[in-house]
Design a protein around this motif. Structure first.
Motif, PDB file in Angstrom:
ATOM      1  N   PHE A 100       0.826  -1.207   0.000  1.00 32.90           N
ATOM      2  CA  PHE A 100       0.000   0.000   0.000  1.00 32.90           C
ATOM      3  C   PHE A 100       0.857   1.252   0.000  1.00 32.90           C
ATOM      4  O   PHE A 100       0.623   2.192  -0.771  1.00 32.90           O
ATOM      5  N   ALA A 101       1.853   1.291   0.888  1.00 34.27           N
ATOM      6  CA  ALA A 101       2.642   2.508   1.086  1.00 34.27           C
ATOM      7  C   ALA A 101       3.909   2.552   0.238  1.00 34.27           C
ATOM      8  O   ALA A 101       4.586   3.585   0.204  1.00 34.27           O
ATOM      9  N   GLY A 102       4.238   1.440  -0.438  1.00 36.25           N
ATOM     10  CA  GLY A 102       5.470   1.409  -1.217  1.00 36.25           C
ATOM     11  C   GLY A 102       6.705   1.574  -0.360  1.00 36.25           C
ATOM     12  O   GLY A 102       7.626   2.328  -0.691  1.00 36.25           O
ATOM     13  N   LEU A 103       6.730   0.875   0.775  1.00 43.15           N
ATOM     14  CA  LEU A 103       7.818   1.047   1.731  1.00 43.15           C
ATOM     15  C   LEU A 103       9.131   0.475   1.198  1.00 43.15           C
ATOM     16  O   LEU A 103       9.152  -0.477   0.422  1.00 43.15           O
ATOM     17  N   SER A 104      10.215   1.076   1.653  1.00 44.34           N
ATOM     18  CA  SER A 104      11.541   0.591   1.285  1.00 44.34           C
ATOM     19  C   SER A 104      11.892  -0.634   2.127  1.00 44.34           C
ATOM     20  O   SER A 104      11.273  -0.894   3.173  1.00 44.34           O
ATOM     21  N   GLU A 105      12.906  -1.377   1.678  1.00 45.51           N
ATOM     22  CA  GLU A 105      13.360  -2.530   2.443  1.00 45.51           C
ATOM     23  C   GLU A 105      13.880  -2.096   3.804  1.00 45.51           C
ATOM     24  O   GLU A 105      13.715  -2.799   4.801  1.00 45.51           O
ATOM     25  N   GLU A 106      14.486  -0.914   3.860  1.00 46.35           N
ATOM     26  CA  GLU A 106      14.980  -0.380   5.139  1.00 46.35           C
ATOM     27  C   GLU A 106      13.825  -0.156   6.115  1.00 46.35           C
ATOM     28  O   GLU A 106      13.924  -0.493   7.304  1.00 46.35           O
ATOM     29  N   ASP A 107      12.730   0.422   5.587  1.00 49.00           N
ATOM     30  CA  ASP A 107      11.551   0.624   6.437  1.00 49.00           C
ATOM     31  C   ASP A 107      11.025  -0.718   6.947  1.00 49.00           C
ATOM     32  O   ASP A 107      10.664  -0.867   8.117  1.00 49.00           O
ATOM     33  N   MET A 108      10.970  -1.709   6.057  1.00 49.21           N
ATOM     34  CA  MET A 108      10.444  -3.014   6.436  1.00 49.21           C
ATOM     35  C   MET A 108      11.327  -3.697   7.474  1.00 49.21           C
ATOM     36  O   MET A 108      10.835  -4.309   8.425  1.00 49.21           O
ATOM     37  N   GLN A 109      12.626  -3.594   7.314  1.00 51.64           N
ATOM     38  CA  GLN A 109      13.533  -4.179   8.299  1.00 51.64           C
ATOM     39  C   GLN A 109      13.331  -3.545   9.660  1.00 51.64           C
ATOM     40  O   GLN A 109      13.353  -4.219  10.694  1.00 51.64           O
ATOM     41  N   GLN A 110      13.131  -2.223   9.657  1.00 50.66           N
ATOM     42  CA  GLN A 110      12.930  -1.529  10.926  1.00 50.66           C
ATOM     43  C   GLN A 110      11.631  -1.967  11.590  1.00 50.66           C
ATOM     44  O   GLN A 110      11.571  -2.185  12.803  1.00 50.66           O
ATOM     45  N   LEU A 111      10.589  -2.125  10.815  1.00 45.74           N
ATOM     46  CA  LEU A 111       9.305  -2.527  11.382  1.00 45.74           C
ATOM     47  C   LEU A 111       9.322  -3.967  11.869  1.00 45.74           C
ATOM     48  O   LEU A 111       8.561  -4.341  12.758  1.00 45.74           O
ATOM     49  N   ARG A 112      10.206  -4.803  11.275  1.00 44.33           N
ATOM     50  CA  ARG A 112      10.304  -6.196  11.710  1.00 44.33           C
ATOM     51  C   ARG A 112      11.256  -6.356  12.892  1.00 44.33           C
ATOM     52  O   ARG A 112      11.273  -7.414  13.527  1.00 44.33           O
ATOM     53  N   ALA A 113      12.068  -5.359  13.172  1.00 39.86           N
ATOM     54  CA  ALA A 113      13.120  -5.499  14.186  1.00 39.86           C
ATOM     55  C   ALA A 113      12.531  -5.795  15.556  1.00 39.86           C
ATOM     56  O   ALA A 113      11.494  -5.244  15.931  1.00 39.86           O
ATOM     57  N   LEU A 123       6.837  17.480  11.146  1.00 33.67           N
ATOM     58  CA  LEU A 123       7.526  16.420  10.409  1.00 33.67           C
ATOM     59  C   LEU A 123       9.031  16.642  10.371  1.00 33.67           C
ATOM     60  O   LEU A 123       9.766  15.823   9.821  1.00 33.67           O
ATOM     61  N   VAL A 124       9.486  17.763  10.916  1.00 36.95           N
ATOM     62  CA  VAL A 124      10.921  18.037  10.987  1.00 36.95           C
ATOM     63  C   VAL A 124      11.279  18.351  12.434  1.00 36.95           C
ATOM     64  O   VAL A 124      10.491  18.928  13.167  1.00 36.95           O
ATOM     65  N   GLY A 125      12.478  17.941  12.839  1.00 40.85           N
ATOM     66  CA  GLY A 125      12.923  18.191  14.206  1.00 40.85           C
ATOM     67  C   GLY A 125      12.339  17.183  15.183  1.00 40.85           C
ATOM     68  O   GLY A 125      11.358  16.490  14.905  1.00 40.85           O
ATOM     69  N   GLY A 126      12.961  17.078  16.347  1.00 39.64           N
ATOM     70  CA  GLY A 126      12.456  16.211  17.400  1.00 39.64           C
ATOM     71  C   GLY A 126      12.554  14.742  17.046  1.00 39.64           C
ATOM     72  O   GLY A 126      13.257  14.321  16.128  1.00 39.64           O
ATOM     73  N   ALA A 127      11.770  13.927  17.775  1.00 43.77           N
ATOM     74  CA  ALA A 127      11.832  12.477  17.607  1.00 43.77           C
ATOM     75  C   ALA A 127      11.371  12.026  16.239  1.00 43.77           C
ATOM     76  O   ALA A 127      11.784  10.977  15.748  1.00 43.77           O
ATOM     77  N   VAL A 128      10.500  12.817  15.591  1.00 43.48           N
ATOM     78  CA  VAL A 128       9.990  12.404  14.288  1.00 43.48           C
ATOM     79  C   VAL A 128      11.109  12.265  13.268  1.00 43.48           C
ATOM     80  O   VAL A 128      11.011  11.489  12.315  1.00 43.48           O
ATOM     81  N   LYS A 129      12.209  12.984  13.474  1.00 45.76           N
ATOM     82  CA  LYS A 129      13.333  12.907  12.539  1.00 45.76           C
ATOM     83  C   LYS A 129      14.389  11.894  12.963  1.00 45.76           C
ATOM     84  O   LYS A 129      15.051  11.297  12.113  1.00 45.76           O
ATOM     85  N   ILE A 130      14.556  11.693  14.261  1.00 44.64           N
ATOM     86  CA  ILE A 130      15.657  10.839  14.697  1.00 44.64           C
ATOM     87  C   ILE A 130      15.224   9.428  15.087  1.00 44.64           C
ATOM     88  O   ILE A 130      16.057   8.535  15.174  1.00 44.64           O
ATOM     89  N   HIS A 131      13.935   9.217  15.317  1.00 47.71           N
ATOM     90  CA  HIS A 131      13.467   7.884  15.682  1.00 47.71           C
ATOM     91  C   HIS A 131      13.173   7.102  14.406  1.00 47.71           C
ATOM     92  O   HIS A 131      12.253   7.439  13.649  1.00 47.71           O
ATOM     93  N   PRO A 132      13.919   6.042  14.126  1.00 43.77           N
ATOM     94  CA  PRO A 132      13.761   5.346  12.845  1.00 43.77           C
ATOM     95  C   PRO A 132      12.387   4.716  12.651  1.00 43.77           C
ATOM     96  O   PRO A 132      11.883   4.656  11.530  1.00 43.77           O
ATOM     97  N   ALA A 144       9.525   5.879  13.907  1.00 42.05           N
ATOM     98  CA  ALA A 144       8.611   6.981  13.597  1.00 42.05           C
ATOM     99  C   ALA A 144       8.714   7.352  12.121  1.00 42.05           C
ATOM    100  O   ALA A 144       7.697   7.587  11.458  1.00 42.05           O
ATOM    101  N   ARG A 145       9.932   7.383  11.593  1.00 42.45           N
ATOM    102  CA  ARG A 145      10.105   7.700  10.171  1.00 42.45           C
ATOM    103  C   ARG A 145       9.433   6.648   9.288  1.00 42.45           C
ATOM    104  O   ARG A 145       8.800   6.972   8.281  1.00 42.45           O
ATOM    105  N   ALA A 146       9.575   5.380   9.673  1.00 43.98           N
ATOM    106  CA  ALA A 146       8.958   4.311   8.892  1.00 43.98           C
ATOM    107  C   ALA A 146       7.435   4.391   8.946  1.00 43.98           C
ATOM    108  O   ALA A 146       6.752   4.149   7.943  1.00 43.98           O
ATOM    109  N   LEU A 147       6.901   4.754  10.098  1.00 45.37           N
ATOM    110  CA  LEU A 147       5.446   4.848  10.234  1.00 45.37           C
ATOM    111  C   LEU A 147       4.897   6.063   9.490  1.00 45.37           C
ATOM    112  O   LEU A 147       3.800   6.016   8.932  1.00 45.37           O
ATOM    113  N   VAL A 148       5.659   7.163   9.471  1.00 40.88           N
ATOM    114  CA  VAL A 148       5.270   8.318   8.655  1.00 40.88           C
ATOM    115  C   VAL A 148       5.252   7.921   7.181  1.00 40.88           C
ATOM    116  O   VAL A 148       4.398   8.370   6.412  1.00 40.88           O
ATOM    117  N   ALA A 149       6.174   7.038   6.797  1.00 39.54           N
ATOM    118  CA  ALA A 149       6.213   6.573   5.405  1.00 39.54           C
ATOM    119  C   ALA A 149       4.934   5.820   5.033  1.00 39.54           C
ATOM    120  O   ALA A 149       4.488   5.881   3.886  1.00 39.54           O
TER     121      ALA A 149
END
Length: 428
Positions: free
Chosen positions: A30-43, A326-335, A337-342
């Motif tokens: 649905f979201a066209g997630l990258s493999e990096e995003d998927m690895q993070q969500l499976r971690a 969407l910029v600054g704070g945890a939304v940028k540094i928490h991997p 959170a970035r994957a879920l925004v994706a």
């Protein structure tokens, strides 16, 4: 299944019955997630210990919160899967059910008032507060220049100083002058930005007025950053006009009684905060803004409004502040959170806020419908039974066996769960 605009539909039959990996594959497509995003969500752990150590002080561990996705969301003609981070049973499926019930009649329509936050500077010790107020207003251009110098990048992207307000609170020796710097924060939540501007402008205000600067801080009553959503549910999708009218009666209770209103709004924020947390934003800021806004009239009221449309449909709307970024704070540094925004695919803080408004409206619809028909406990406790099973020590397939038995017996408690678990294990 695809929607009219070619994007995959967010309606996924029996999503809750799929395995975790199967659900993730749906989300990936649905979201066209990258493999990096998927690895993070499976971690196994979504946050590296060293990164966590730099995010807060005295870090000793991280705590995981389950993340689910609400399905069936059609918002402004687009399809969305919405990630929600929460330990609360029932609310994710409730949002999905509410969204599905209005999906074919257009879903949710949203809007926003802007992206401005307020920085406050308190001036004390003034014997002539009214003259001081005028003197400050005369310096508007100089104040704008000082604010621009604090964050040239924000100004370059169309944000920065937007307006100036000066208020007088109290009388006589107790009078204080409060300066509001209204700052367009664009895609940032903006707390650090507006606090920096307040600190920078305070000495200037003192020089111009002779007042003593005291507090210099943002206001979390973000009433210049409102988001709105509306939707309609036809009587057939509700279970008839009697259900529609029962929902309206439940809403009127929240409008006239503060005891009901607080609980009504807490239910809305259950789901709003779940999306805010999933996207790495500040749940405390959003909660404070929403509850403050609900009480702006002097008495707390429902954040939602419900009425009957000319065609007989149930029409709901919501308006609340949404200081997210969407910029600054945890939304940028928490991997994670970035994957879920994706998954959401949003490109601006305003768009994120409008989606969250739709989630809040869906949440209130689901709660009012449950409360005004069969009661909240039937839905909530059926989901919560699993937690009691786990608490009693159930593992693996024992969890669902114990939970089903608790629901069938209509006895959901720790003692009942322990008894059922003992029976399950004895029978094996």
């Amino acid at each position: 299944m695809t929607s009219l605009n070619g994007k995959p539909s967010s309606l996924i039959p029996d999503f809750d019955k799929l395995s975790i990996d199967e659900r993730l594959r749906h989300v990936e497509r649905f979201a066209g997630l990258s493999e990096e995003d998927m690895q993070q969500l499976r971690a196994p752990s979504n946050l590296d210990r060293e990164l966590a150590n730099h995010m807060i002080e005295n870090m000793v561990a991280t705590i995981a919160i389950p993340v689910g996705v609400a399905t069936g969301l059609r918002i402004d003609g687009e399809e969305f899967l919405v990630p929600m981070a929460t330990e609360e049973s029932w609310i994710i499926s409730a949002v999905g059910n509410a969204a599905q019930a209005c999906h074919d009649t257009g879903g949710f329509t949203t809007s926003a008032s802007g992206s401005c936050m307020i920085a406050q500077v308190q001036l004390l010790g003034l014997t002539n507060p009214h003259s001081a107020r005028i003197a400050i207003l005369e310096k508007r251009n100089e104040i704008a220049a000082e604010c621009a110098a604090c964050d040239p990048t924000l100004t370059r992207f169309g944000g920065g100083f937007h307006d100036l307000e000066v208020r007088i609170l109290g009388e006589g020796a107790d009078a204080m002058v409060v300066v509001h710097l209204i700052i367009d924060c664009r895609d940032a939540m903006g707390a650090n930005t507006v606090n920096t501007m307040a600190e920078r402008i305070a000495p200037k205000l003192q020089a111009w007025t002779g007042g003593r600067p005291a507090l210099r801080i943002l206001s979390n009553l973000a009433d210049r950053r409102l988001v709105r959503a509306r939707a309609t549910w036809i009587p057939e999708a509700l279970g008839g006009e009697a259900v529609r009218d029962a929902i309206l009666e439940a809403y009127r209770f929240a409008e006239v009684d503060p005891y009901r209103a607080v609980t009504n709004n807490k239910g809305i924020m259950n789901c709003v905060s779940a999306v805010v947390l999933a996207t790495g934003n500040d749940t405390r800021a959003v909660e404070a803004a929403a509850h403050g806004y609900a009480a702006a009239s002097g008495r707390i009221r429902s954040l939602t409004k419900w009425e009957v449309a000319p065609d007989g449909a149930l029409a709901g709307s919501i308006e609340l502040p949404m200081p997210v970024g969407l910029v600054g704070g945890a939304v940028k540094i928490h991997p994670t959170a970035r994957a879920l925004v994706a998954i959401l695919g949003v490109k601006s803080a305003e768009h994120l806020g409008r989606i969250i408004a739709a989630i809040g409206l869906a949440a209130n619809f689901a709660a009012l419908k449950a409360l005004s028909t069969h009661g909240i406990q039937k839905d909530f406790m059926a989901h919560h039974a699993r937690n009691f099973a786990i608490g009693a020590g159930a593992t693996g397939d024992e969890i669902d066996l114990v939970a089903r038995s608790l629901v069938e017996r209509r006895s959901i408690s720790t003692a009942a769960a322990e008894q059922v678990l003992a029976e399950v294990r004895k029978s094996r």
